[in-house]
Design a protein around this motif. Structure first.
Motif, PDB file in Angstrom:
ATOM      1  N   ASP A 155       0.814  -1.205   0.000  1.00  0.00           N
ATOM      2  CA  ASP A 155       0.000   0.000   0.000  1.00  0.00           C
ATOM      3  C   ASP A 155       0.851   1.260   0.000  1.00  0.00           C
ATOM      4  N   ARG A 156       0.287   2.315  -0.556  1.00  0.00           N
ATOM      5  CA  ARG A 156       0.923   3.628  -0.588  1.00  0.00           C
ATOM      6  C   ARG A 156       0.961   4.205   0.830  1.00  0.00           C
ATOM      7  N   ILE A 157       2.064   4.859   1.175  1.00  0.00           N
ATOM      8  CA  ILE A 157       2.225   5.503   2.476  1.00  0.00           C
ATOM      9  C   ILE A 157       2.252   7.005   2.249  1.00  0.00           C
ATOM     10  N   GLU A 158       1.450   7.711   3.025  1.00  0.00           N
ATOM     11  CA  GLU A 158       1.347   9.164   2.870  1.00  0.00           C
ATOM     12  C   GLU A 158       1.351   9.790   4.262  1.00  0.00           C
ATOM     13  N   LYS A 159       2.265  10.737   4.500  1.00  0.00           N
ATOM     14  CA  LYS A 159       2.351  11.408   5.794  1.00  0.00           C
ATOM     15  C   LYS A 159       2.361  12.916   5.561  1.00  0.00           C
ATOM     16  N   ARG A 160       1.679  13.641   6.465  1.00  0.00           N
ATOM     17  CA  ARG A 160       1.634  15.099   6.369  1.00  0.00           C
ATOM     18  C   ARG A 160       1.795  15.707   7.754  1.00  0.00           C
ATOM     19  N   LEU A 161       2.566  16.775   7.823  1.00  0.00           N
ATOM     20  CA  LEU A 161       2.694  17.564   9.036  1.00  0.00           C
ATOM     21  C   LEU A 161       2.650  19.025   8.599  1.00  0.00           C
ATOM     22  N   ILE A 162       1.641  19.740   9.069  1.00  0.00           N
ATOM     23  CA  ILE A 162       1.457  21.147   8.688  1.00  0.00           C
ATOM     24  C   ILE A 162       1.644  21.985   9.943  1.00  0.00           C
ATOM     25  N   LEU A 163       2.606  22.881   9.886  1.00  0.00           N
ATOM     26  CA  LEU A 163       2.939  23.723  11.032  1.00  0.00           C
ATOM     27  C   LEU A 163       2.526  25.159  10.750  1.00  0.00           C
TER      28      LEU A 163
END
Length: 106
Positions: free
Chosen positions: A78-86
């Motif tokens: 599966d595709r892995i997607e990570k986001r961190l918005i500061l």
């Protein structure tokens, strides 16, 4: 003789199709949980940059929002997607949103 040639071609083609290499596709900032756990509200932009590196997306229109994005499309799985918005106010971190957040240490 014709049957042997056709059989050889079919087996060769089948073998070649099974050997297709598909590499992993990785883009963005690698977000390590140990580094994310070091982030706290009130930290300056320079402190954040020291811990996480430069954001992958930082627009001139809104210099107070930094985007750390990471995508991995593996050859299998599966595709892995990570986001961190500061979000910053007056050069200080005020909020964190996205799929990645600091873990609470007890």
């Amino acid at each position: 003789m014709k049957k042997l040639l056709i059989l050889t071609l079919v087996l060769s083609f089948t073998t070649l199709v099974g050997c297709v290499y598909k590499p992993n596709i990785q883009q963005g900032n690698v977000l390590d949980q140990k580094e994310i756990n070091q982030i706290r509200p009130g930290m300056t932009k320079e402190q954040i940059r020291f811990v996480l590196g430069n954001p992958v997306l930082n627009t001139n229109l809104d210099n107070n929002t930094w985007y750390y994005l990471y995508y991995l499309i593996p050859s299998r799985g599966d595709r892995i997607e990570k986001r961190l918005i500061l979000t910053f106010e007056d050069d200080k971190l005020v909020s964190m949103t996205g799929t990645e957040k600091p873990e609470i240490e007890e």
